[in-house]
Design a protein around this motif. Structure first.
Motif, short mmCIF file in Angstrom:
data_model
loop_
_atom_site.label_atom_id
_atom_site.label_comp_id
_atom_site.label_asym_id
_atom_site.label_seq_id
_atom_site.Cartn_x
_atom_site.Cartn_y
_atom_site.Cartn_z
N PHE A 156 7.39 -6.04 6.22
CA PHE A 156 6.16 -5.36 5.84
C PHE A 156 6.43 -3.87 5.77
O PHE A 156 7.35 -3.35 6.42
N GLY A 157 5.63 -3.17 4.98
CA GLY A 157 5.79 -1.73 4.88
C GLY A 157 4.46 -1.02 4.93
O GLY A 157 3.43 -1.55 4.49
N MET A 158 4.48 0.18 5.48
CA MET A 158 3.30 1.04 5.51
C MET A 158 3.76 2.43 5.11
O MET A 158 4.61 3.03 5.77
N SER A 208 -5.94 11.78 2.52
CA SER A 208 -4.61 11.22 2.29
C SER A 208 -4.73 9.77 1.87
O SER A 208 -5.80 9.28 1.55
N ARG A 209 -3.60 9.04 1.93
CA ARG A 209 -3.58 7.66 1.46
C ARG A 209 -2.53 6.87 2.22
O ARG A 209 -1.51 7.41 2.66
N VAL A 210 -2.80 5.57 2.38
CA VAL A 210 -1.83 4.66 2.99
C VAL A 210 -1.62 3.47 2.06
O VAL A 210 -2.60 2.84 1.62
N ASP A 211 -0.37 3.20 1.73
CA ASP A 211 -0.01 2.02 0.94
C ASP A 211 0.53 0.95 1.88
O ASP A 211 1.42 1.21 2.70
N HIS A 212 -0.01 -0.26 1.77
CA HIS A 212 0.45 -1.39 2.57
C HIS A 212 1.26 -2.32 1.67
O HIS A 212 0.83 -2.67 0.58
N PHE A 213 2.43 -2.73 2.13
CA PHE A 213 3.27 -3.68 1.40
C PHE A 213 3.42 -4.93 2.25
O PHE A 213 3.83 -4.84 3.42
N PHE A 214 3.09 -6.09 1.68
CA PHE A 214 3.25 -7.34 2.42
C PHE A 214 3.69 -8.46 1.48
O PHE A 214 3.47 -8.40 0.26
#
Length: 232
Positions: A164-166, A200-206
């Motif tokens: 997973f990525g954040m 700001s912004r947060v991208d979630h990768f799953f």
């Protein structure tokens, strides 16, 4: 990165942490908001009332910006929890940051200056990598902000070994990303892991095996809203 922010500043000490917990704001905001209030009160006592009053008033919105409410995930198994408060601005399938391999779901959450800015872990497991990249400060809602802006990538694996990525992305107003993690840290879903200051912004990768559980335009809450899930 243990004990430091991405910029190398020392992490807040235990006294600030205790004060922060008592008044319900993030540790990074204690010195700023209380400092302004104290200076303002001193100026008022010294007879410089107008400037003192302004400083005291300014301390209030700063404290509100750094507010850090408790959050309780509804469940943590086979789900991805939002790492940020705000509005879902994009849902797409993209390679994991820095790779050209298989596609992951990417869910982008934009945080306005009015949102809570404390970030939380989307899943439980182990931190694999924390990578900070210097960059520009374009509007965070732009799709290319994750390629050009100041950003911080946190890669993690769950107990099943899934990746997973954040990605914490600084925006036009943001000038500092705080991350409290380092490689090999153990994390729990929903735990506080840092913050981004002033919009700001947060991208979630799953992984693609999860279904996306939100839609563009939806409001989400860090540590509580489920943005991805594997149906039982």
């Amino acid at each position: 990165m243990a004990g430091e922010t991405d910029s190398g500043r020392p992490a807040p000490g235990p006294i600030l942490a205790r004060i922060a917990g008592a008044i319900g704001i993030a540790t990074e905001g204690v010195a700023m908001s209380l400092g302004l209030a104290v200076v303002g009160i001193v100026l008022i006592v010294l007879g410089i009332k107008s400037i003192g009053a302004i400083l005291v008033i300014l301390a209030i919105p700063i404290a509100l910006f750094f507010r850090d409410p408790e959050r309780y995930p509804p469940r943590t198994e086979n789900v991805v929890i939002s790492g940020a408060d705000g509005k879902v601005t994009d849902i797409s399938d993209k390679p994991f940051p820095g790779s050209t391999g298989r596609l992951y779901h990417r869910v982008s959450v934009f945080m306005s200056p009015l949102n809570v800015h404390v970030n939380r872990a989307p899943v439980g497991g182990e931190v694999v990598m924390v990578e900070h990249t210097a960059g520009e400060f374009r509007a965070a809602f732009r799709d290319d902000a994750n390629e050009h802006n100041e950003r911080n990538l946190i890669a993690m694996t769950d107990p099943s070994g899934r990746m997973f990525g954040m990605l914490q992305v600084a925006g036009y107003l943001a000038r500092r990303i705080v991350c409290r993690l380092r490689a090999h840290d153990r994390i729990q879903a929903g735990q506080r892991i840092g913050l981004i200051m002033f919009g700001s912004r947060v991208d979630h990768f799953f992984p693609a095996e999860y279904r996306v559980a939100v839609s563009v335009g939806q409001r989400v809450r860090a540590g509580e809203s489920i943005i991805g899930a594997i149906d039982q």
